[in-house]
Motif scaffolding. Structure first.
Motif, PDB file in Angstrom:
ATOM      1  N   HIS A 112       0.623  -1.133  -0.090  1.00  0.00           N
ATOM      2  CA  HIS A 112      -0.051   0.001   0.012  1.00  0.00           C
ATOM      3  C   HIS A 112       0.779   1.204  -0.051  1.00  0.00           C
ATOM      4  CE1 HIS A 112      -3.869   2.082   0.698  1.00  0.00           C
ATOM      5  NE2 HIS A 112      -3.223   2.880   1.502  1.00  0.00           N
ATOM      6  N   TYR A 113       2.246   1.283   0.883  1.00  0.00           N
ATOM      7  CA  TYR A 113       2.737   2.461   1.013  1.00  0.00           C
ATOM      8  C   TYR A 113       4.251   2.486   0.439  1.00  0.00           C
ATOM      9  CZ  TYR A 113      -0.826   3.492   4.747  1.00  0.00           C
ATOM     10  OH  TYR A 113      -1.805   3.759   5.227  1.00  0.00           O
ATOM     11  N   GLY A 114       4.641   1.178  -0.205  1.00  0.00           N
ATOM     12  CA  GLY A 114       5.737   1.246  -0.734  1.00  0.00           C
ATOM     13  C   GLY A 114       6.970   0.964   0.228  1.00  0.00           C
ATOM     14  N   THR A 115       8.279   0.780  -0.191  1.00  0.00           N
ATOM     15  CA  THR A 115       9.024   0.629   0.605  1.00  0.00           C
ATOM     16  C   THR A 115       9.871   1.546   1.301  1.00  0.00           C
ATOM     17  OG1 THR A 115      10.650   0.404  -1.345  1.00  0.00           O
ATOM     18  CG2 THR A 115       9.770  -1.509  -0.808  1.00  0.00           C
ATOM     19  N   SER A 116       9.765   2.708   1.036  1.00  0.00           N
ATOM     20  CA  SER A 116      10.386   4.054   1.538  1.00  0.00           C
ATOM     21  C   SER A 116       9.513   5.109   1.918  1.00  0.00           C
ATOM     22  CB  SER A 116      11.389   4.409   0.844  1.00  0.00           C
ATOM     23  OG  SER A 116      12.328   5.601   1.335  1.00  0.00           O
ATOM     24  N   THR A 117       9.823   5.987   2.877  1.00  0.00           N
ATOM     25  CA  THR A 117       8.700   7.141   2.941  1.00  0.00           C
ATOM     26  C   THR A 117       9.658   8.388   2.330  1.00  0.00           C
ATOM     27  OG1 THR A 117      10.032   7.558   5.060  1.00  0.00           O
ATOM     28  CG2 THR A 117       7.831   6.589   5.335  1.00  0.00           C
ATOM     29  N   SER A 118      10.833   7.999   2.201  1.00  0.00           N
ATOM     30  CA  SER A 118      11.561   9.297   1.346  1.00  0.00           C
ATOM     31  C   SER A 118      11.295  10.562   1.696  1.00  0.00           C
ATOM     32  CB  SER A 118      11.150   8.992  -0.020  1.00  0.00           C
ATOM     33  OG  SER A 118      11.525   8.056  -0.917  1.00  0.00           O
ATOM     34  N   GLY A 119      11.218  10.703   2.963  1.00  0.00           N
ATOM     35  CA  GLY A 119      11.099  12.137   3.387  1.00  0.00           C
ATOM     36  C   GLY A 119      11.058  11.949   5.091  1.00  0.00           C
ATOM     37  N   ALA A 120      11.631  12.975   5.565  1.00  0.00           N
ATOM     38  CA  ALA A 120      11.155  13.147   7.329  1.00  0.00           C
ATOM     39  C   ALA A 120      10.120  13.397   7.625  1.00  0.00           C
ATOM     40  CB  ALA A 120      12.330  14.126   7.591  1.00  0.00           C
ATOM     41  N   ARG A 121       9.365  13.139   8.962  1.00  0.00           N
ATOM     42  CA  ARG A 121       8.295  13.272   9.383  1.00  0.00           C
ATOM     43  C   ARG A 121       7.503  14.547   9.404  1.00  0.00           C
ATOM     44  NH1 ARG A 121       6.572   9.357  13.184  1.00  0.00           N
ATOM     45  NH2 ARG A 121       4.600  10.550  13.046  1.00  0.00           N
ATOM     46  N   LEU A 122       8.605  15.572   9.625  1.00  0.00           N
ATOM     47  CA  LEU A 122       7.933  17.052   9.865  1.00  0.00           C
ATOM     48  C   LEU A 122       7.333  17.319   8.115  1.00  0.00           C
ATOM     49  CD1 LEU A 122       7.650  18.871  12.068  1.00  0.00           C
ATOM     50  CD2 LEU A 122       9.817  20.039  11.136  1.00  0.00           C
ATOM     51  N   ASN A 156      17.132   7.793  21.987  1.00  0.00           N
ATOM     52  CA  ASN A 156      17.853   8.357  23.155  1.00  0.00           C
ATOM     53  C   ASN A 156      18.604   9.630  23.044  1.00  0.00           C
ATOM     54  OD1 ASN A 156      17.032   6.305  25.211  1.00  0.00           O
ATOM     55  ND2 ASN A 156      18.703   5.026  24.564  1.00  0.00           N
ATOM     56  N   LEU A 157      19.008   9.718  21.614  1.00  0.00           N
ATOM     57  CA  LEU A 157      19.558  10.979  21.354  1.00  0.00           C
ATOM     58  C   LEU A 157      18.763  11.982  21.114  1.00  0.00           C
ATOM     59  CD1 LEU A 157      22.290  12.427  20.463  1.00  0.00           C
ATOM     60  CD2 LEU A 157      21.831  11.574  17.921  1.00  0.00           C
ATOM     61  N   GLY A 158      17.635  11.614  20.574  1.00  0.00           N
ATOM     62  CA  GLY A 158      16.572  12.592  20.320  1.00  0.00           C
ATOM     63  C   GLY A 158      15.777  13.065  21.557  1.00  0.00           C
ATOM     64  N   ALA A 159      15.577  12.355  22.604  1.00  0.00           N
ATOM     65  CA  ALA A 159      15.084  12.900  23.792  1.00  0.00           C
ATOM     66  C   ALA A 159      16.187  13.734  24.473  1.00  0.00           C
ATOM     67  CB  ALA A 159      14.644  11.649  24.638  1.00  0.00           C
ATOM     68  N   GLU A 298       2.605  17.574  25.724  1.00  0.00           N
ATOM     69  CA  GLU A 298       3.360  18.899  25.595  1.00  0.00           C
ATOM     70  C   GLU A 298       4.706  18.493  25.199  1.00  0.00           C
ATOM     71  OE1 GLU A 298       3.122  21.004  29.351  1.00  0.00           O
ATOM     72  OE2 GLU A 298       1.577  22.004  28.849  1.00  0.00           O
ATOM     73  N   VAL A 299       5.237  17.614  25.611  1.00  0.00           N
ATOM     74  CA  VAL A 299       6.712  17.161  25.577  1.00  0.00           C
ATOM     75  C   VAL A 299       6.964  16.627  24.059  1.00  0.00           C
ATOM     76  CG1 VAL A 299       8.651  15.788  26.138  1.00  0.00           C
ATOM     77  CG2 VAL A 299       7.374  16.925  28.022  1.00  0.00           C
ATOM     78  N   ALA A 300       5.893  15.784  23.665  1.00  0.00           N
ATOM     79  CA  ALA A 300       5.797  15.262  22.368  1.00  0.00           C
ATOM     80  C   ALA A 300       5.964  16.388  21.372  1.00  0.00           C
ATOM     81  CB  ALA A 300       4.688  14.246  22.520  1.00  0.00           C
ATOM     82  N   ILE A 301       4.852  17.233  21.384  1.00  0.00           N
ATOM     83  CA  ILE A 301       4.734  18.252  20.532  1.00  0.00           C
ATOM     84  C   ILE A 301       6.025  19.106  20.436  1.00  0.00           C
ATOM     85  CG2 ILE A 301       3.641  20.348  19.964  1.00  0.00           C
ATOM     86  CD1 ILE A 301       1.037  19.378  21.453  1.00  0.00           C
ATOM     87  N   PHE A 302       6.545  19.303  21.536  1.00  0.00           N
ATOM     88  CA  PHE A 302       8.082  20.069  21.477  1.00  0.00           C
ATOM     89  C   PHE A 302       9.040  19.380  20.589  1.00  0.00           C
ATOM     90  CE2 PHE A 302      12.149  20.939  22.944  1.00  0.00           C
ATOM     91  CZ  PHE A 302      12.281  22.220  22.531  1.00  0.00           C
ATOM     92  N   LEU A 303       9.258  17.891  21.117  1.00  0.00           N
ATOM     93  CA  LEU A 303      10.159  17.018  20.475  1.00  0.00           C
ATOM     94  C   LEU A 303       9.774  16.887  18.774  1.00  0.00           C
ATOM     95  CD1 LEU A 303      10.734  14.567  23.056  1.00  0.00           C
ATOM     96  CD2 LEU A 303      12.058  16.417  22.220  1.00  0.00           C
ATOM     97  N   GLN A 304       8.621  16.790  18.201  1.00  0.00           N
ATOM     98  CA  GLN A 304       8.315  16.845  17.296  1.00  0.00           C
ATOM     99  C   GLN A 304       8.795  18.107  16.324  1.00  0.00           C
ATOM    100  OE1 GLN A 304       4.225  16.297  17.704  1.00  0.00           O
ATOM    101  NE2 GLN A 304       4.101  13.989  17.839  1.00  0.00           N
TER     102      GLN A 304
END
Ligand SMILES: Cc1ncc(COP(=O)(O)O)c(C=O)c1O
Length: 432
Positions: A112-122, A156-159, A298-304
């Protein structure tokens, strides 16, 4: 199919029953008698000498223990160098690798979605199933929200890099996973290590005069090299007393601790929100790849919007996302896997101890067999291989000098017969 230690395969010219192709990955590079010169000005400096000398030694003994190429699926029974082998060092704690429900979900997601997202989440890499999967993760962990990364290391790095900076201070267990120590170094926080799982030592570090803006205590839930459980109640009490924050890495606790596998908080009966930041891997009990940070909304929104590994790295593939959601659903439906895992861990640990082996601090599915000497550990792993058993050797710098070990991991998929085969091999090798 369980390979029997008594099965006699064709013995190789080296006299070993299961010849290993691992050393041949370097071609002819490590021919006997070769020496190396690592000068200060070279790309490889003196630190490389140890790697090269040890690798040469291991290759010459047909005992190079790393990079074993599996020729089919991981799980309790694998194929390596054409032989069926019993895998005793996989993190597949719930025995879910190869589960047809997970494979089907992953295959359908690829279609359905293919093998790669080819982009960052944001920007362009977010799929509708990413957020659904993160809601599943938050539901599993009992937090308001969760966000995911390409690996547990990156989580871990991201947090830590996302939330803290050079003006802050980390009080960290000395045995924490390398990803946590690396994240602290990259963040530039002031780091104070405390003695392993010793709340008095953590308290002494907290009491040291400091000018930090904020302080965070960091620990693994289950320690990856020793298999012991962190003193979470004491750490929560310290957090409350000193008004600091608490981060717990659940990589080896998720799916393992607590009656339903929810982790260290469930094990101790501590409210999930007593910990500010939960992190974990999605390549262990949950048989996918990726890592999570489970936090308040709140913390999730900031990290996103502020966490580099989330923003500047391609989003997790659809196959991985589908495997996570399906894995979490199975964990919810089949908590008996967690109980079976615990019984298997107790059986193997007690059996090894009865044979006189030192299993250190282990109380979970991670069971180290402490052999101390690195050469002895590599050779022991090689000899186990001749019994058709794969056991990963762990050496410096993963553990301190003099604490080399085999690190066994049981899974819910191991049968009692599998574990008896392992104990019989250890019994024979103990006599040598
Ligand atoms: C405690 C701990 N945290 C994080 C990680 C990294 O997880 P991943 O393999 O998903 O990067 C590991 C890996 O074994 C680990 O043991």
């Amino acid at each position: 199919m369980t390979p029997s230690p008594t099965t006699q395969e064709t013995t190789s010219s080296s006299g070993l029953t299961f010849p290993s192709s691992q050393g041949s990955m370097f071609g002819e590079y490590f021919t006997p008698g070769r020496s190396w010169n690592f000068g200060k000005s070279g790309l490889l400096d003196a630190r490389a000498r140890r790697v090269f000398e040890n690798t040469a030694l291991a290759c010459s003994a047909d005992a190079y223990p790393f990079h074993m190429p599996l020729q089919a699926k991981a799980g309790p029974n694998v194929i390596a160098d054409g032989h069926p082998m019993l895998m005793m060092s996989s993190y597949d704690y719930l025995g879910l690798i190869g589960d047809p429900r997970i494979e089907q979900a992953a295959v359908e997601a690829v279609r359905h979605y293919g093998t790669s997202t080819s982009g960052a989440r944001l920007l362009t890499g977010s799929l509708d199933i990413h957020r659904r999967m993160e809601a599943d993760l938050a539901g599993y962990k009992g937090t308001e929200d969760a966000l995911t990364f390409s690996s547990g290391y990156m989580a871990n790095l991201g947090a830590i890099y996302g939330l803290f900076g050079p003006g802050d201070r980390v009080i960290i267990d000395e045995y924490c996973h390398r990803s946590l120590h690396d994240a602290c170094r990259m963040t530039g926080v002031q780091v104070q290590r405390f003695r392993h799982n010793d709340a008095n030592s953590a308290r002494a570090e907290l009491q040291r005069p400091n000018t930090a803006n904020r302080t965070v205590i960091i620990s693994d839930g289950v320690f990856s090299m020793d298999g012991d459980i962190c003193c979470l109640p004491d750490l929560v009490a310290l957090k409350q007393e000193f008004g600091c924050f608490l981060l717990i890495d659940e990589a080896h606790a998720s799916g393992v601790l607590g009656a339903t596998g929810c982790g260290t908080d469930e094990h101790f009966g501590i409210p999930t929100d007593a910990v500010d930041i939960w992190t974990g891997s999605l390549a262990k009990s949950i048989p996918s790849s990726g890592g999570f940070v489970a936090v308040s909304q709140e913390v999730a929104i900031f990290l996103q919007h502020a966490s580099s590994p989330y923003i500047f790295s391609a989003a997790m593939t659809a196959a991985s996302v589908a495997a996570i959601s399906t894995g979490l659903a199975i964990l919810r439906q089949e908590p008996e896997r967690v109980a079976r895992l615990r019984r298997n861990g107790d059986f193997l640990r007690e059996g090894l101890q009865a044979l006189g082996y030192d299993t250190g601090l282990s109380e979970t599915a991670v069971i180290p067999v402490l052999l101390h000497d690195e050469v002895r550990t590599a050779l022991f792993a090689r000899r186990l291989r001749d019994f058709g058993i794969i056991a990963a050797p762990v050496m410096f710098p993963a553990v301190s000098q003099g604490l080399a070990r085999l690190r066994l991991c049981v899974t819910a998929a191991h049968t009692r017969e599998d574990l008896e085969v392992v104990l019989e091999a250890f019994r024979k090798l103990a006599a040598d």
